[in-house]
Design a protein around this motif. Structure first.
Motif, mmCIF file in Angstrom:
data_model
loop_
_atom_site.group_PDB
_atom_site.id
_atom_site.type_symbol
_atom_site.label_atom_id
_atom_site.label_comp_id
_atom_site.label_asym_id
_atom_site.label_seq_id
_atom_site.Cartn_x
_atom_site.Cartn_y
_atom_site.Cartn_z
ATOM 1 N N VAL A 165 19.795 -3.402 3.203
ATOM 2 C CA VAL A 165 18.453 -3.868 2.851
ATOM 3 C C VAL A 165 18.072 -5.099 3.670
ATOM 4 O O VAL A 165 16.928 -5.250 4.116
ATOM 5 C CB VAL A 165 18.365 -4.155 1.342
ATOM 6 N N ALA A 166 19.052 -6.005 3.910
ATOM 7 C CA ALA A 166 18.765 -7.213 4.697
ATOM 8 C C ALA A 166 18.341 -6.848 6.121
ATOM 9 O O ALA A 166 17.440 -7.472 6.691
ATOM 10 C CB ALA A 166 19.985 -8.132 4.718
ATOM 11 N N VAL A 167 18.983 -5.848 6.716
ATOM 12 C CA VAL A 167 18.604 -5.421 8.066
ATOM 13 C C VAL A 167 17.156 -4.940 8.079
ATOM 14 O O VAL A 167 16.361 -5.302 8.960
ATOM 15 C CB VAL A 167 19.553 -4.316 8.566
ATOM 16 N N LYS A 168 16.784 -4.111 7.091
ATOM 17 C CA LYS A 168 15.414 -3.587 7.062
ATOM 18 C C LYS A 168 14.401 -4.698 6.782
ATOM 19 O O LYS A 168 13.285 -4.672 7.298
ATOM 20 C CB LYS A 168 15.297 -2.491 5.997
ATOM 21 N N ARG A 169 14.799 -5.712 5.974
ATOM 22 C CA ARG A 169 13.886 -6.835 5.737
ATOM 23 C C ARG A 169 13.623 -7.581 7.049
ATOM 24 O O ARG A 169 12.496 -7.968 7.350
ATOM 25 C CB ARG A 169 14.504 -7.807 4.731
ATOM 26 N N ARG A 170 14.679 -7.810 7.813
ATOM 27 C CA ARG A 170 14.516 -8.537 9.071
ATOM 28 C C ARG A 170 13.711 -7.713 10.075
ATOM 29 O O ARG A 170 12.927 -8.255 10.852
ATOM 30 C CB ARG A 170 15.889 -8.891 9.645
ATOM 31 N N GLN A 171 13.897 -6.383 10.084
ATOM 32 C CA GLN A 171 13.080 -5.549 10.957
ATOM 33 C C GLN A 171 11.606 -5.626 10.547
ATOM 34 O O GLN A 171 10.726 -5.626 11.404
ATOM 35 C CB GLN A 171 13.568 -4.099 10.901
ATOM 36 N N ALA A 172 11.345 -5.712 9.243
ATOM 37 C CA ALA A 172 9.967 -5.859 8.777
ATOM 38 C C ALA A 172 9.362 -7.173 9.237
ATOM 39 O O ALA A 172 8.146 -7.288 9.399
ATOM 40 C CB ALA A 172 9.920 -5.764 7.250
ATOM 41 N N ASP A 173 10.224 -8.190 9.470
ATOM 42 C CA ASP A 173 9.743 -9.476 9.986
ATOM 43 C C ASP A 173 9.542 -9.458 11.497
ATOM 44 O O ASP A 173 9.180 -10.476 12.079
ATOM 45 C CB ASP A 173 10.747 -10.587 9.629
ATOM 46 N N GLY A 174 9.832 -8.337 12.153
ATOM 47 C CA GLY A 174 9.629 -8.237 13.592
ATOM 48 C C GLY A 174 10.840 -8.616 14.422
ATOM 49 O O GLY A 174 10.721 -8.783 15.636
ATOM 50 N N ARG A 175 12.035 -8.744 13.796
ATOM 51 C CA ARG A 175 13.232 -9.117 14.552
ATOM 52 C C ARG A 175 13.787 -7.900 15.293
ATOM 53 O O ARG A 175 13.723 -6.761 14.813
ATOM 54 C CB ARG A 175 14.306 -9.668 13.608
ATOM 55 N N SER A 176 14.382 -8.150 16.468
ATOM 56 C CA SER A 176 15.043 -7.085 17.209
ATOM 57 C C SER A 176 16.454 -6.874 16.662
ATOM 58 O O SER A 176 16.999 -7.718 15.936
ATOM 59 C CB SER A 176 15.123 -7.447 18.701
ATOM 60 N N ILE A 177 17.056 -5.728 17.020
ATOM 61 C CA ILE A 177 18.425 -5.440 16.563
ATOM 62 C C ILE A 177 19.386 -6.502 17.071
ATOM 63 O O ILE A 177 20.293 -6.939 16.351
ATOM 64 C CB ILE A 177 18.857 -4.045 17.024
ATOM 65 N N ALA A 178 19.213 -6.952 18.315
ATOM 66 C CA ALA A 178 20.099 -7.983 18.859
ATOM 67 C C ALA A 178 19.994 -9.278 18.056
ATOM 68 O O ALA A 178 21.005 -9.925 17.760
ATOM 69 C CB ALA A 178 19.771 -8.244 20.327
ATOM 70 N N GLU A 179 18.768 -9.672 17.674
ATOM 71 C CA GLU A 179 18.591 -10.890 16.868
ATOM 72 C C GLU A 179 19.199 -10.723 15.477
ATOM 73 O O GLU A 179 19.824 -11.647 14.941
ATOM 74 C CB GLU A 179 17.104 -11.208 16.747
ATOM 75 N N ILE A 180 19.048 -9.521 14.901
ATOM 76 C CA ILE A 180 19.609 -9.269 13.572
ATOM 77 C C ILE A 180 21.135 -9.284 13.635
ATOM 78 O O ILE A 180 21.802 -9.793 12.726
ATOM 79 C CB ILE A 180 19.087 -7.929 13.025
ATOM 80 N N GLN A 181 21.719 -8.721 14.702
ATOM 81 C CA GLN A 181 23.173 -8.766 14.846
ATOM 82 C C GLN A 181 23.669 -10.201 14.903
ATOM 83 O O GLN A 181 24.657 -10.565 14.266
ATOM 84 C CB GLN A 181 23.602 -8.022 16.114
ATOM 85 N N THR A 182 22.978 -11.038 15.666
ATOM 86 C CA THR A 182 23.396 -12.438 15.791
ATOM 87 C C THR A 182 23.358 -13.141 14.444
ATOM 88 O O THR A 182 24.243 -13.934 14.123
ATOM 89 C CB THR A 182 22.490 -13.171 16.790
ATOM 90 N N GLU A 183 22.362 -12.826 13.613
ATOM 91 C CA GLU A 183 22.208 -13.528 12.337
ATOM 92 C C GLU A 183 23.088 -12.956 11.233
ATOM 93 O O GLU A 183 23.689 -13.713 10.457
ATOM 94 C CB GLU A 183 20.751 -13.457 11.893
ATOM 95 N N LEU A 184 23.235 -11.632 11.152
ATOM 96 C CA LEU A 184 23.829 -11.012 9.969
ATOM 97 C C LEU A 184 25.259 -10.529 10.144
ATOM 98 O O LEU A 184 25.920 -10.254 9.147
ATOM 99 C CB LEU A 184 22.951 -9.833 9.505
ATOM 100 N N THR A 185 25.751 -10.404 11.372
ATOM 101 C CA THR A 185 27.122 -9.936 11.537
ATOM 102 C C THR A 185 28.080 -10.955 10.933
ATOM 103 O O THR A 185 28.109 -12.102 11.321
ATOM 104 C CB THR A 185 27.458 -9.723 13.023
ATOM 105 N N GLY A 186 28.843 -10.531 9.931
ATOM 106 C CA GLY A 186 29.786 -11.417 9.262
ATOM 107 C C GLY A 186 29.150 -12.375 8.276
ATOM 108 O O GLY A 186 29.809 -13.310 7.818
ATOM 109 N N ALA A 187 27.862 -12.179 7.897
ATOM 110 C CA ALA A 187 27.196 -13.090 6.962
ATOM 111 C C ALA A 187 27.825 -13.000 5.584
ATOM 112 O O ALA A 187 28.378 -11.970 5.179
ATOM 113 C CB ALA A 187 25.696 -12.755 6.875
ATOM 114 N N THR A 188 27.758 -14.086 4.826
ATOM 115 C CA THR A 188 28.297 -14.118 3.475
ATOM 116 C C THR A 188 27.387 -13.340 2.526
ATOM 117 O O THR A 188 26.220 -13.073 2.820
ATOM 118 C CB THR A 188 28.427 -15.564 2.978
ATOM 119 N N ASP A 189 27.943 -12.983 1.352
ATOM 120 C CA ASP A 189 27.141 -12.274 0.351
ATOM 121 C C ASP A 189 25.951 -13.112 -0.089
ATOM 122 O O ASP A 189 24.863 -12.587 -0.333
ATOM 123 C CB ASP A 189 28.009 -11.930 -0.864
#
Length: 232
Positions: free
Chosen positions: A66-90
């Motif tokens: 769900v977090a990935v889809k929220r960030r895509q709705a904000d206009g983020r690219s997959i590369a930007e989402i990977q940088t922010e969410l890979t290994g993120a805490t709960d």
């Protein structure tokens, strides 16, 4: 809670469906193929268990999806989402996913569960210091209040000795040199297998190469690796 991949998609779709279509290129709800791709590029953790050949997923996978889809709705690219969410805490994922009934409503004025903290309970770091004398100290230009007659004055304490200097730690013993296996992902990008107990096989190398394509693409996009075709 445990879900199959199909049940995980249904859970995510139930959360995301009211938001409507994200844009012309991004699906508003995920499907099973998209879930598997997210897991390949590291946006979803591997399944937490298996029942025979059936992979099982949990709440963290739902938060990630769900977090990935929220960030895509904000206009983020997959590369930007990977940088922010890979290994993120709960906790980070919950704040972004905003699942109904979950602790995702935190804000700058709220507590961990989204409940606003009263203004009187928050520390006011901008407040002026208390006036002199509020804590019993005399104000500048005034003399201290004389002691009441008949009360003996407390004797002055002797000066305290200075603390001993800290002990100097012994010099660190250098670790013995140990050769470690490494895999070259791309020109200028090498993966060091510090905890590997064996030399990677051909199958290992093929799997690592497939999983590292997205990472290498991010490094090249941010000019942290040599561009494609440069073999220096």
């Amino acid at each position: 809670m445990e879900w199959t991949i199909g049940e995980l998609v249904e859970q995510a779709s139930a959360v995301l469906a009211p938001a409507g279509q994200l844009n012309g290129r991004v699906r508003d709800v995920p499907n099973e193929r998209l879930v598997r791709w997210y897991a390949t590029i590291g946006l979803l953790d591997p399944p937490m268990a298996r029942r025979g050949r059936i992979a099982l997923y949990g709440r963290r996978h739902l938060l990630q999806l769900v977090a990935v889809k929220r960030r895509q709705a904000d206009g983020r690219s997959i590369a930007e989402i990977q940088t922010e969410l890979t290994g993120a805490t709960d906790r980070t994922l919950e704040a972004i996913a905003r699942l109904p009934g979950g602790p995702g409503g935190t804000g700058p004025e709220g507590g961990a569960s989204g409940t606003a903290v009263p203004a009187t309970a928050r520390p006011r770091f901008w407040a002026a210091p208390p006036p002199a004398g509020a804590s019993g100290a005399p104000r500048p230009g005034t003399s201290p209040t004389p002691a009441a007659p008949g009360r003996p004055q407390a004797p002055a304490l002797p000066p305290q000795p200075a603390p001993p200097p800290p002990a100097v730690p012994p010099p660190a013993v250098p670790l013995p040199a140990v050769p470690l296996p490494a895999v070259r992902l791309a020109p200028g990008v090498t993966l060091l297998l510090d905890g590997a107990g064996r030399t990677p096989s051909e199958a290992d190398l093929a799997a690592i190469a497939a999983a590292s394509r997205a990472l290498v693409a991010v490094l090249r996009e941010r000019e942290l690796a040599l561009p494609e075709g440069n073999n220096q």
